[in-house]
Design a protein around this motif. Structure first.
Motif, PDB file in Angstrom:
ATOM      1  N   ASN A 111     -18.868  33.389 -30.762  1.00 55.45           N
ATOM      2  CA  ASN A 111     -19.793  34.065 -31.750  1.00 55.45           C
ATOM      3  C   ASN A 111     -20.659  34.765 -31.190  1.00 55.45           C
ATOM      4  OD1 ASN A 111     -17.804  33.486 -33.856  1.00 55.45           O
ATOM      5  ND2 ASN A 111     -18.641  31.446 -34.087  1.00 55.45           N
ATOM      6  N   HIS A 112     -21.405  34.375 -29.903  1.00 58.14           N
ATOM      7  CA  HIS A 112     -22.442  34.722 -29.820  1.00 58.14           C
ATOM      8  C   HIS A 112     -22.457  36.296 -29.303  1.00 58.14           C
ATOM      9  CE1 HIS A 112     -26.497  34.998 -27.969  1.00 58.14           C
ATOM     10  NE2 HIS A 112     -26.246  35.491 -26.917  1.00 58.14           N
ATOM     11  N   LEU A 113     -21.308  36.914 -29.003  1.00 56.54           N
ATOM     12  CA  LEU A 113     -20.950  38.184 -28.676  1.00 56.54           C
ATOM     13  C   LEU A 113     -21.251  38.977 -29.686  1.00 56.54           C
ATOM     14  CD1 LEU A 113     -19.449  40.193 -26.538  1.00 56.54           C
ATOM     15  CD2 LEU A 113     -17.626  39.699 -28.215  1.00 56.54           C
ATOM     16  N   PHE A 114     -20.706  38.617 -31.143  1.00 59.67           N
ATOM     17  CA  PHE A 114     -20.973  39.423 -32.223  1.00 59.67           C
ATOM     18  C   PHE A 114     -22.517  39.499 -32.635  1.00 59.67           C
ATOM     19  CE2 PHE A 114     -16.426  37.842 -32.500  1.00 59.67           C
ATOM     20  CZ  PHE A 114     -15.996  39.366 -32.019  1.00 59.67           C
ATOM     21  N   VAL A 115     -23.350  38.241 -32.467  1.00 58.22           N
ATOM     22  CA  VAL A 115     -24.492  38.384 -32.815  1.00 58.22           C
ATOM     23  C   VAL A 115     -25.506  39.238 -32.153  1.00 58.22           C
ATOM     24  CG1 VAL A 115     -26.761  37.063 -32.716  1.00 58.22           C
ATOM     25  CG2 VAL A 115     -24.491  35.764 -33.406  1.00 58.22           C
ATOM     26  N   GLU A 116     -24.962  39.363 -30.727  1.00 49.25           N
ATOM     27  CA  GLU A 116     -25.759  40.574 -29.939  1.00 49.25           C
ATOM     28  C   GLU A 116     -25.395  41.820 -30.223  1.00 49.25           C
ATOM     29  OE1 GLU A 116     -27.854  39.974 -27.251  1.00 49.25           O
ATOM     30  OE2 GLU A 116     -27.936  37.764 -27.754  1.00 49.25           O
ATOM     31  N   ILE A 117     -23.900  42.200 -30.538  1.00 48.09           N
ATOM     32  CA  ILE A 117     -23.666  43.423 -30.817  1.00 48.09           C
ATOM     33  C   ILE A 117     -24.253  43.901 -32.277  1.00 48.09           C
ATOM     34  CG2 ILE A 117     -21.680  44.722 -31.597  1.00 48.09           C
ATOM     35  CD1 ILE A 117     -19.863  43.414 -29.622  1.00 48.09           C
ATOM     36  N   LEU A 118     -24.347  42.913 -32.990  1.00 46.01           N
ATOM     37  CA  LEU A 118     -24.805  43.502 -34.602  1.00 46.01           C
ATOM     38  C   LEU A 118     -26.376  43.748 -34.518  1.00 46.01           C
ATOM     39  CD1 LEU A 118     -23.148  40.863 -36.898  1.00 46.01           C
ATOM     40  CD2 LEU A 118     -22.739  43.393 -36.774  1.00 46.01           C
ATOM     41  N   MET A 119     -27.093  42.909 -33.493  1.00 45.74           N
ATOM     42  CA  MET A 119     -28.523  43.079 -33.112  1.00 45.74           C
ATOM     43  C   MET A 119     -28.703  44.529 -32.637  1.00 45.74           C
ATOM     44  SD  MET A 119     -29.732  39.621 -31.448  1.00 45.74           S
ATOM     45  CE  MET A 119     -31.417  40.176 -31.253  1.00 45.74           C
ATOM     46  N   ILE A 174     -14.887  45.709 -25.077  1.00 48.11           N
ATOM     47  CA  ILE A 174     -16.243  45.595 -26.075  1.00 48.11           C
ATOM     48  C   ILE A 174     -16.846  44.500 -25.549  1.00 48.11           C
ATOM     49  CG2 ILE A 174     -17.028  45.527 -28.238  1.00 48.11           C
ATOM     50  CD1 ILE A 174     -14.601  47.593 -29.138  1.00 48.11           C
ATOM     51  N   LEU A 175     -17.930  44.562 -24.758  1.00 48.50           N
ATOM     52  CA  LEU A 175     -18.586  43.484 -24.406  1.00 48.50           C
ATOM     53  C   LEU A 175     -20.130  43.480 -24.703  1.00 48.50           C
ATOM     54  CD1 LEU A 175     -16.500  43.298 -20.662  1.00 48.50           C
ATOM     55  CD2 LEU A 175     -16.537  41.542 -22.431  1.00 48.50           C
ATOM     56  N   THR A 176     -20.572  44.544 -25.089  1.00 49.93           N
ATOM     57  CA  THR A 176     -22.117  44.697 -25.371  1.00 49.93           C
ATOM     58  C   THR A 176     -22.098  45.682 -26.646  1.00 49.93           C
ATOM     59  OG1 THR A 176     -22.189  46.838 -24.259  1.00 49.93           O
ATOM     60  CG2 THR A 176     -22.573  44.883 -23.071  1.00 49.93           C
ATOM     61  N   THR A 236     -11.445  40.828 -27.548  1.00 51.25           N
ATOM     62  CA  THR A 236     -10.542  39.866 -27.087  1.00 51.25           C
ATOM     63  C   THR A 236     -11.208  39.020 -25.909  1.00 51.25           C
ATOM     64  OG1 THR A 236      -8.598  40.932 -27.837  1.00 51.25           O
ATOM     65  CG2 THR A 236      -8.283  39.050 -26.458  1.00 51.25           C
ATOM     66  N   THR A 237     -11.439  39.796 -24.614  1.00 51.98           N
ATOM     67  CA  THR A 237     -12.001  39.111 -23.720  1.00 51.98           C
ATOM     68  C   THR A 237     -13.348  38.840 -24.034  1.00 51.98           C
ATOM     69  OG1 THR A 237     -10.711  40.447 -22.223  1.00 51.98           O
ATOM     70  CG2 THR A 237     -12.859  39.304 -21.354  1.00 51.98           C
ATOM     71  N   GLY A 238     -14.099  39.482 -24.611  1.00 45.97           N
ATOM     72  CA  GLY A 238     -15.624  39.118 -24.961  1.00 45.97           C
ATOM     73  C   GLY A 238     -15.561  37.904 -25.889  1.00 45.97           C
ATOM     74  N   TYR A 239     -14.724  37.785 -26.785  1.00 45.07           N
ATOM     75  CA  TYR A 239     -14.726  36.466 -27.778  1.00 45.07           C
ATOM     76  C   TYR A 239     -14.265  35.257 -26.824  1.00 45.07           C
ATOM     77  CZ  TYR A 239     -13.920  33.485 -31.605  1.00 45.07           C
ATOM     78  OH  TYR A 239     -14.079  32.247 -32.390  1.00 45.07           O
ATOM     79  N   LEU A 240     -13.232  35.487 -26.086  1.00 46.77           N
ATOM     80  CA  LEU A 240     -12.738  34.358 -25.207  1.00 46.77           C
ATOM     81  C   LEU A 240     -13.948  33.964 -24.420  1.00 46.77           C
ATOM     82  CD1 LEU A 240      -9.301  35.548 -23.936  1.00 46.77           C
ATOM     83  CD2 LEU A 240      -9.771  33.399 -25.615  1.00 46.77           C
ATOM     84  N   GLU A 241     -14.722  34.664 -23.684  1.00 47.49           N
ATOM     85  CA  GLU A 241     -15.743  34.382 -22.827  1.00 47.49           C
ATOM     86  C   GLU A 241     -17.074  34.093 -23.472  1.00 47.49           C
ATOM     87  OE1 GLU A 241     -15.218  33.761 -19.707  1.00 47.49           O
ATOM     88  OE2 GLU A 241     -13.173  34.477 -19.779  1.00 47.49           O
ATOM     89  N   PHE A 242     -17.254  34.573 -24.616  1.00 45.38           N
ATOM     90  CA  PHE A 242     -18.882  34.537 -24.945  1.00 45.38           C
ATOM     91  C   PHE A 242     -18.912  34.029 -26.598  1.00 45.38           C
ATOM     92  CE2 PHE A 242     -18.749  38.264 -21.989  1.00 45.38           C
ATOM     93  CZ  PHE A 242     -19.467  37.431 -21.011  1.00 45.38           C
ATOM     94  N   GLN A 247     -16.187  41.822 -15.007  1.00 49.42           N
ATOM     95  CA  GLN A 247     -16.013  41.603 -16.523  1.00 49.42           C
ATOM     96  C   GLN A 247     -14.717  42.256 -17.153  1.00 49.42           C
ATOM     97  OE1 GLN A 247     -20.011  42.410 -18.674  1.00 49.42           O
ATOM     98  NE2 GLN A 247     -20.160  40.172 -18.520  1.00 49.42           N
ATOM     99  N   TRP A 248     -13.515  42.049 -15.961  1.00 48.33           N
ATOM    100  CA  TRP A 248     -12.453  42.402 -16.696  1.00 48.33           C
ATOM    101  C   TRP A 248     -11.593  41.266 -16.594  1.00 48.33           C
ATOM    102  CZ3 TRP A 248      -8.979  40.563 -13.384  1.00 48.33           C
ATOM    103  CH2 TRP A 248      -9.254  40.622 -11.555  1.00 48.33           C
TER     104      TRP A 248
END
Length: 302
Positions: free
Chosen positions: A286-294, A258-260, A278-284, A59-60
């Protein structure tokens, strides 16, 4: 962790949203701040070839996009509509600019603010821009260059209240101390820690170089780019912590690996007011932020 999820600025890192339809897509997700750009004064086609790679297991990411964008004149037409889209869904919109000179910095910041953006993030410099066969210097690692940039910027903007500066990862604490003096001198109170790590190489899962690209019309194939994702988490976190100690009153946005939700939490625990990915948003997406906010919601409510 002292954080209000209702007011926390968080969203994509620069380089992931550049067009109106991408702003529209981001506005449908949970992020509170949308960052457009980076924007350069003149249009750029960017580099060609294999310019981005994400390692699925480790995940780099490595990238050498070369700042492809249509240039400031086009964004002068686009930004008002982008702002309307963001504001219509309760989000702020910032413009990331990557100037090639202090004068460009002032002119672009002034133009973006005139178009109604909520703030301007100065890319302290993208580590993937080549000119005349060499990578351009990185002012975020040169306090004298940063000082000259802010001195000129002061002629174009009334205050630095809506200006932030994106640093580069470094282990040089003396350099960070010198930068902090410059930031305090010119009243720069908003920082983004940090950019990708420059001049890095990596290997794909299949054993081939992660990047293989040409810049401009050059024939030389290059393999170095900006390292992001999991491999910069520790170093970027260290810079954010150092700047928190050097500038206790600054508003610091954490970025890098920031991936989790746990990753975001660690930046917030050391005093960052928000985060970007950046990397997290490119790969995942809006779902990335859903998981982080949870994850963060559980922590706040616990």
């Amino acid at each position: 962790m002292h954080v209000s999820l209702e007011t926390m600025p968080f969203g994509n890192g620069a380089g992931t949203i550049k067009f109106p339809d991408q702003v529209m897509k981001a506005s449908r997700g949970p992020m509170s701040r949308i960052t457009v750009g980076s924007i350069t004064a003149k249009p750029r086609d960017g580099n060609s070839g294999d310019v981005y790679y994400f390692h699925p297991q480790k995940q780099w990411s490595l990238n050498s996009l070369g700042l492809p964008n249509p240039g400031m004149e086009v964004y002068k037409k686009w930004l008002p509509a982008m702002v309307d889209i963001a504001h219509g869904t309760g989000k702020t919109l910032w413009a990331s600019i990557s100037p090639f000179s202090p004068e460009e910095c002032g002119e672009m910041a002034q133009a973006c603010l005139a178009d109604g953006v909520d703030g301007v993030e100065i890319n302290g410099r993208c580590p993937n821009v080549y000119q005349e066969g060499r990578r351009k210097a990185i002012p975020a690692l040169d306090p004298s260059a940063a000082e000259e940039m802010f001195r000129v910027l002061g002629r174009y903007v009334e205050s630095m209240d809506r200006i932030s500066f994106k640093l580069s990862p470094t282990r040089d604490k003396h350099l960070l101390s010198r930068l902090a003096v410059v930031f305090n001198t010119y009243d720069i109170r908003q920082l983004v820690c940090c950019n990708a790590k420059a001049d890095q190489e990596g290997t794909r899962v299949d054993g081939k170089p992660a990047l293989a690209f040409r810049s401009s019309a050059e024939d030389q194939v290059r393999h170095q780019g900006g390292l992001g994702g999991s491999k910069v988490f520790t170093e970027n976190l260290r810079v954010a912590k150092a700047m928190r100690g050097l500038m206790p009153e600054a508003d610091i946005i954490g970025i890098g690996g920031i991936l989790t939700g746990v990753d975001a939490e660690l930046y917030l625990e050391l005093g960052c007011i928000g985060f970007q990915s950046t990397t997290g948003y490119l790969e995942f997406g809006n779902h990335l932020f859903v998981e982080i906010l949870m994850h963060l919601s559980d922590k706040v409510l616990a």
